[in-house]
Design an enzyme around this catalytic site. Structure first.
Site, mmCIF file in Angstrom:
data_model
loop_
_atom_site.group_PDB
_atom_site.id
_atom_site.type_symbol
_atom_site.label_atom_id
_atom_site.label_comp_id
_atom_site.label_asym_id
_atom_site.label_seq_id
_atom_site.Cartn_x
_atom_site.Cartn_y
_atom_site.Cartn_z
ATOM 1 N N ASP A 67 -10.587 2.191 -2.755
ATOM 2 C CA ASP A 67 -11.057 0.920 -2.206
ATOM 3 C C ASP A 67 -12.525 0.686 -2.527
ATOM 4 O O ASP A 67 -13.354 1.604 -2.463
ATOM 5 C CB ASP A 67 -10.913 0.915 -0.682
ATOM 6 N N ASP A 101 0.839 -1.192 0.000
ATOM 7 C CA ASP A 101 0.000 0.000 0.000
ATOM 8 C C ASP A 101 0.880 1.251 0.000
ATOM 9 O O ASP A 101 2.114 1.162 0.008
ATOM 10 C CB ASP A 101 -0.925 -0.038 1.221
#
Length: 426
Positions: free
Chosen positions: A217, A156
């Site tokens: 997301d 990430d």
């Protein structure tokens, strides 16, 4: 990427290339984040907390429920698995209560089931949930992941130095390669750049990463699926050419089997993700997936289309009265004509199924070459329905339920006059 923190452009050093031979078709498997987030209280939520038991349970279900046999072969831990501090040697430490036997033990268990094991980390100083990140520990972490027999790593981009993000992703990829263990590399730097109006360098992405998150997301809702789908259609001209074997655009996980999608909406996400040649990573509780959703996820024809070896990402080719038409070329091929999978996706919610009639040439962009007599059309969501035949310059009609999708495979058939007495077996 959960919460966007410091996210700006970077200068980029020369990349040597990933060259790991992995992800020749879109990866398939299961990932924890969307469904289980950062649940860490195993006293209150013993069946949902991020723990050794959760991932062992999902691995068992991947096998017993037929997912592994269908091609879903990764079990991936996302955020919130580690202690809040590294050990005295600088190595990451799994939470001692929730992963009492360590990550290597869990990887061994997952491998014993015939599955592959994935893990999460962050290129910055912290993960998105605030656990230790990788910054200043790239070499240690690369070797740790190899020692733990990790097969897939998602990195990430929270808490990253905006001046070094891409350089750091490249460096970490090179360090992983040096360990000698092939590890599928999932990157996140495009989404951080896109959110700040920066166009990622896809040439460097393809040399560095096996897959990458392009946008935010996914959440457990049809509106979230629609939003991500819209990003992919709005930007398809610039991102589609860069997806293919070994390097994939990633619209995030499939959320079929959770709380937010109806059956029709589940068909919609699965159809679009298949046309996009997207990684099929489930994020649900496999123990509670209903039989009808399980049937969708295990649909052999749809999985075969997603896993087509050519790896061509499809496109939104037309919208008619809020019915989107998505098309992707796959094998088999007859002379110069590809088989096509075509999804009719409804953005309507006006109560009744909506009928659409399209011309193969003008609307779908399917060729009418003289050597093609027409197309045999298979309904991918209804395996019991007999295929129909549509002439090469003909029309096709279908009726799509509100917020749902219909999905078809158009296989080209040779003109009898040109093929002689050869059977139509392709």
């Amino acid at each position: 990427m959960k919460t966007l923190w410091i996210v700006l452009a970077v200068s980029v050093s020369v990349a040597y290339g990933l060259e790991n031979g992995l992800a020749r078709t879109p990866p398939m498997g299961w990932m924890s984040w969307e469904r289980f987030r950062c649940i860490t209280d195993c006293t209150k939520y013993p069946d949902e907390c991020i723990s050794e038991q959760l991932f062992k349970r999902m691995a068992d279900l991947m096998v017993s429920e037929g997912y592994l046999q269908a091609g879903y072969n990764f079990v991936n831990i996302d955020d919130c698995w580690s202690e809040m501090k590294r050990d005295s040697s600088g190595r990451l430490v799994p939470d001692k209560k929730r992963f009492p036997n360590g990550i290597k033990h869990l990887a061994d268990y997952i491998h014993s089931k015939g599955l592959k094991f994935g893990l999460y980390q962050d290129i910055g100083t912290k993960t998105c949930a605030g656990y230790p990140g990788m910054k200043d520990y790239f070499d240690v972490d690369a070797q740790t992941f190899a020692d733990w027999d990790v097969d897939f790593i998602k990195i990430d981009g929270c808490y990253a130095d905006e001046r070094k993000m891409v350089d750091d992703y490249i460096l970490f990829g090179e360090l992983m390669n040096k360990t000698g263990r092939p590890i599928l590399y999932s990157c996140s730097w495009p989404v951080y750049q896109e959110y700040n109006g920066i166009i990622p360098d896809y040439q460097i992405l393809k040399k560095t990463c096996n897959m990458w998150r392009n946008w935010g997301d996914i959440d457990d809702s049809h509106s979230s699926v629609e939003s991500i789908t819209r990003y992919f259609s709005d930007n398809q001209a610039r991102i589609q050419p860069h997806s293919g074997p070994g390097h994939w655009n990633d619209p995030d996980t499939l959320v079929l089997g959770n709380f937010g999608l109806s059956y029709e909406q589940s068909k919609s996400q699965l159809a679009v993700w298949t046309v996009l040649a997207a990684p099929l990573l489930l994020s649900n509780d496999l123990a509670t997936v209903t039989p009808e959703i399980r049937e969708l996820l295990l649909n052999k024809e749809i999985i075969a289309a997603n896993q087509d070896p050519l790896g061509i990402q499809g496109l939104l080719v037309k919208t008619i009265n809020r019915i989107e038409i998505w098309k992707r070329p796959i094998l088999p091929k007859v002379k110069d004509e590809m088989t096509q999978v075509v999804a009719f996706v409804s953005r309507r919610a006006d109560g009744a199924p909506y009928a659409v009639r399209v011309k193969l040439v003008e609307d779908l962009g399917i060729s009418d070459n003289s050597y093609i007599k027409g197309y045999k059309v298979y309904d991918l969501f209804n395996k019991d329905r007999k295929p129909t035949f549509v002439p090469a310059n003909g029309t096709f009609e279908t009726r799509i339920n509100p917020t749902g999708a219909n999905f078809y495979r158009f296989e080209p058939k040779l003109n009898v006059a040109l093929r002689g007495m050869t059977e139509w077996n392709y």
